[in-house]
Write an enzyme that holds these catalytic residues in place. Structure first.
Site, PDB file in Angstrom:
ATOM      1  N   GLU A 117     -28.781 -41.668 -50.748  1.00 15.62           N
ATOM      2  CA  GLU A 117     -28.223 -41.436 -52.043  1.00 15.62           C
ATOM      3  C   GLU A 117     -27.541 -42.757 -52.679  1.00 15.62           C
ATOM      4  O   GLU A 117     -26.707 -43.079 -51.983  1.00 15.62           O
ATOM      5  CB  GLU A 117     -27.418 -39.948 -52.089  1.00 15.62           C
ATOM      6  CG  GLU A 117     -26.475 -39.819 -51.082  1.00 15.62           C
ATOM      7  CD  GLU A 117     -26.742 -39.119 -49.916  1.00 15.62           C
ATOM      8  OE1 GLU A 117     -27.983 -39.327 -49.590  1.00 15.62           O
ATOM      9  OE2 GLU A 117     -25.848 -38.648 -49.071  1.00 15.62           O
ATOM     10  N   ASP A 152     -32.401 -32.704 -45.503  1.00 15.85           N
ATOM     11  CA  ASP A 152     -31.879 -33.960 -46.068  1.00 15.85           C
ATOM     12  C   ASP A 152     -31.852 -35.077 -44.801  1.00 15.85           C
ATOM     13  O   ASP A 152     -31.609 -34.308 -43.725  1.00 15.85           O
ATOM     14  CB  ASP A 152     -30.910 -33.861 -47.017  1.00 15.85           C
ATOM     15  CG  ASP A 152     -30.519 -34.901 -47.580  1.00 15.85           C
ATOM     16  OD1 ASP A 152     -29.241 -35.200 -48.089  1.00 15.85           O
ATOM     17  OD2 ASP A 152     -31.245 -36.020 -47.970  1.00 15.85           O
ATOM     18  N   ASN A 153     -31.896 -36.341 -45.351  1.00 16.55           N
ATOM     19  CA  ASN A 153     -31.142 -37.397 -43.958  1.00 16.55           C
ATOM     20  C   ASN A 153     -31.684 -37.517 -42.801  1.00 16.55           C
ATOM     21  O   ASN A 153     -31.222 -37.573 -41.938  1.00 16.55           O
ATOM     22  CB  ASN A 153     -29.682 -37.142 -43.894  1.00 16.55           C
ATOM     23  CG  ASN A 153     -28.885 -36.628 -44.866  1.00 16.55           C
ATOM     24  OD1 ASN A 153     -28.309 -35.644 -45.166  1.00 16.55           O
ATOM     25  ND2 ASN A 153     -28.898 -37.722 -45.785  1.00 16.55           N
ATOM     26  N   ASP A 192     -28.758 -29.575 -45.131  1.00 13.35           N
ATOM     27  CA  ASP A 192     -27.953 -30.610 -45.294  1.00 13.35           C
ATOM     28  C   ASP A 192     -26.474 -30.534 -44.785  1.00 13.35           C
ATOM     29  O   ASP A 192     -25.705 -31.091 -45.377  1.00 13.35           O
ATOM     30  CB  ASP A 192     -28.035 -30.619 -47.006  1.00 13.35           C
ATOM     31  CG  ASP A 192     -27.469 -32.080 -47.430  1.00 13.35           C
ATOM     32  OD1 ASP A 192     -26.917 -32.117 -48.695  1.00 13.35           O
ATOM     33  OD2 ASP A 192     -27.262 -33.008 -46.783  1.00 13.35           O
ATOM     34  N   LYS A 205     -25.873 -32.874 -38.865  1.00 17.20           N
ATOM     35  CA  LYS A 205     -26.901 -33.417 -38.474  1.00 17.20           C
ATOM     36  C   LYS A 205     -27.619 -32.884 -37.033  1.00 17.20           C
ATOM     37  O   LYS A 205     -28.782 -32.632 -36.732  1.00 17.20           O
ATOM     38  CB  LYS A 205     -27.311 -34.703 -38.568  1.00 17.20           C
ATOM     39  CG  LYS A 205     -26.925 -35.508 -39.744  1.00 17.20           C
ATOM     40  CD  LYS A 205     -27.500 -34.574 -41.092  1.00 17.20           C
ATOM     41  CE  LYS A 205     -26.654 -34.750 -42.441  1.00 17.20           C
ATOM     42  NZ  LYS A 205     -26.861 -33.800 -43.156  1.00 17.20           N
TER      43      LYS A 205
HETATM   44  O1  LIG Z   1     -22.829 -35.638 -42.887  1.00 19.93           O
HETATM   45  C1  LIG Z   1     -23.537 -35.624 -43.722  1.00 19.93           C
HETATM   46  N1  LIG Z   1     -23.483 -34.063 -44.191  1.00 19.93           N
HETATM   47  C2  LIG Z   1     -22.986 -33.114 -43.376  1.00 19.93           C
HETATM   48  C3  LIG Z   1     -21.264 -33.082 -43.771  1.00 19.93           C
HETATM   49  C4  LIG Z   1     -20.504 -32.061 -43.016  1.00 19.93           C
HETATM   50  C5  LIG Z   1     -21.270 -30.697 -43.214  1.00 19.93           C
HETATM   51  C6  LIG Z   1     -20.364 -29.481 -42.317  1.00 19.93           C
HETATM   52  N2  LIG Z   1     -20.901 -28.155 -42.660  1.00 19.93           N
HETATM   53  C7  LIG Z   1     -21.332 -27.717 -43.952  1.00 19.93           C
HETATM   54  C8  LIG Z   1     -21.867 -26.504 -43.671  1.00 19.93           C
HETATM   55  C9  LIG Z   1     -21.793 -26.180 -42.420  1.00 19.93           C
HETATM   56  C10 LIG Z   1     -22.136 -25.105 -41.495  1.00 19.93           C
HETATM   57  N3  LIG Z   1     -22.067 -25.194 -40.291  1.00 19.93           N
HETATM   58  C11 LIG Z   1     -21.440 -26.105 -39.654  1.00 19.93           C
HETATM   59  C12 LIG Z   1     -21.096 -27.198 -40.409  1.00 19.93           C
HETATM   60  C13 LIG Z   1     -21.265 -27.250 -41.590  1.00 19.93           C
HETATM   61  C14 LIG Z   1     -24.019 -36.371 -44.553  1.00 19.93           C
HETATM   62  C15 LIG Z   1     -23.811 -37.786 -44.239  1.00 19.93           C
HETATM   63  C16 LIG Z   1     -24.208 -38.885 -44.955  1.00 19.93           C
HETATM   64  C17 LIG Z   1     -24.034 -40.320 -44.543  1.00 19.93           C
HETATM   65  C18 LIG Z   1     -22.810 -40.758 -44.454  1.00 19.93           C
HETATM   66  C19 LIG Z   1     -22.258 -41.776 -44.073  1.00 19.93           C
HETATM   67  C20 LIG Z   1     -23.402 -42.910 -44.232  1.00 19.93           C
HETATM   68  F1  LIG Z   1     -22.915 -44.265 -43.946  1.00 19.93           F
HETATM   69  C21 LIG Z   1     -24.729 -42.604 -44.448  1.00 19.93           C
HETATM   70  C22 LIG Z   1     -24.980 -41.220 -44.774  1.00 19.93           C
HETATM   71  C23 LIG Z   1     -25.503 -38.502 -45.939  1.00 19.93           C
HETATM   72  C24 LIG Z   1     -25.735 -37.251 -46.471  1.00 19.93           C
HETATM   73  O2  LIG Z   1     -26.563 -37.053 -47.312  1.00 19.93           O
HETATM   74  C25 LIG Z   1     -25.064 -36.074 -45.543  1.00 19.93           C
HETATM   75  O3  LIG Z   1     -25.608 -34.918 -45.855  1.00 19.93           O
HETATM   76 MG   LIG Z   2     -27.197 -34.988 -47.201  1.00 23.17          MG
END
Ligand SMILES: O=C(NCCCCCn1ccc2cnccc21)c1cc(-c2ccc(F)cc2)cc(O)c1O
Ligand SMILES: [Mg+2]
Length: 214
Positions: free
Chosen positions: A199, A169-170, A141, A144
């Site tokens: 979500e 996820d996603n 999660d 991406k």
């Molecule tokens: O971006 C998403 N998640 C990732 C967030 C950053 C993670 C950073 N990070 C954490 C551990 C880690 C380890 N290594 C490297 C990097 C690491 C996300 C976005 C949406 C979304 C957003 C806007 C929209 F309009 C529609 C959907 C919905 C989701 O459910 C999501 O999960």
């Molecule tokens: Mg997610």
């Protein structure tokens, strides 16, 4: 100075849930995200699918990539048997600080180890640093564009065993096309798609469950 969304989410948890009661923490976050401010938790609809996969698997060793505020961490950890362990990785220090407090409020800190850093740096260190042989369950999660390289990295580091379940996820929104193509066409995985919604919205999204065949 202005508070951040994760800080406001934590306040809502502390105000509207009972310390030590994970279900009330989950409900408080879902209520906040549905009625106050959207946030990128896996949410209640996809969360129920996550619950069913975890409950069926009863994993001992769990890796979560992407903690955010700890919502899915709480969903998973509350279902784990005594002695089971969840390692959750968060890149963003501010998110990690909030997640630690949410996990502690839910009373699940003994089952959870939150690590700050990047997946590419930490995956190769899982064995020697955490004494992990292989994971039974991995919830993806995080960024991406890291789902595919990190899955290959976990394979190369020998962190997956016959039967390890990856749940991503996603896979529709924001989408992970390269990852989907890989797990759906690789002879090393048995993959299936759980159609759901992004979500707290009506937009399509879903979870991809992939069993590593060794
Ligand atoms: O971006 C998403 N998640 C990732 C967030 C950053 C993670 C950073 N990070 C954490 C551990 C880690 C380890 N290594 C490297 C990097 C690491 C996300 C976005 C949406 C979304 C957003 C806007 C929209 F309009 C529609 C959907 C919905 C989701 O459910 C999501 O999960
Ligand atoms: Mg997610």
């Amino acid at each position: 100075t202005k508070s951040t969304r994760p800080q406001r989410l934590l306040k809502a948890v502390q105000k509207h849930s009972t310390r030590g009661d994970p279900q009330s923490v989950i409900s408080a976050i879902d209520h906040f995200c549905r009625h106050r401010e959207w946030a990128m938790n896996v949410g209640d609809e996809k969360g129920s699918i996550l619950d069913s996969v975890v409950s069926e698997l009863n994993p001992e060793k769990v890796l979560e990539l992407g903690t955010y505020c700890g919502y899915s961490t709480v969903r998973i950890a509350r279902l784990l048997p005594p002695g089971a362990r969840l390692i959750t990785l968060e890149f963003n220090a501010d998110y990690a600080a909030i997640a630690r407090q949410v996990i502690a409020w839910a009373g699940l800190e003994d089952k959870v180890q939150l690590v700050e850093g990047a997946s590419g740096d930490w995956i190769p260190r899982m064995k020697e640093h955490f004494g992990i042989e292989t994971f039974d369950f991995v919830f993806l999660d995080h960024w991406k564009d890291r789902y595919l390289p990190d899955t290959k990295l976990m394979e190369d580091c020998g962190l997956l065993r016959k039967g390890t379940v990856l749940l991503a996820d996603n896979v529709i929104c924001p989408g992970v096309p390269d990852y989907l193509e890989y797990v759906r066409n690789s002879l090393s995985y048995k993959s299936c798609y759980f159609k759901s919604h992004l979500e707290y919205t009506k937009a399509e999204d879903g979870l991809e469950k992939s069993v590593f065949l060794g």
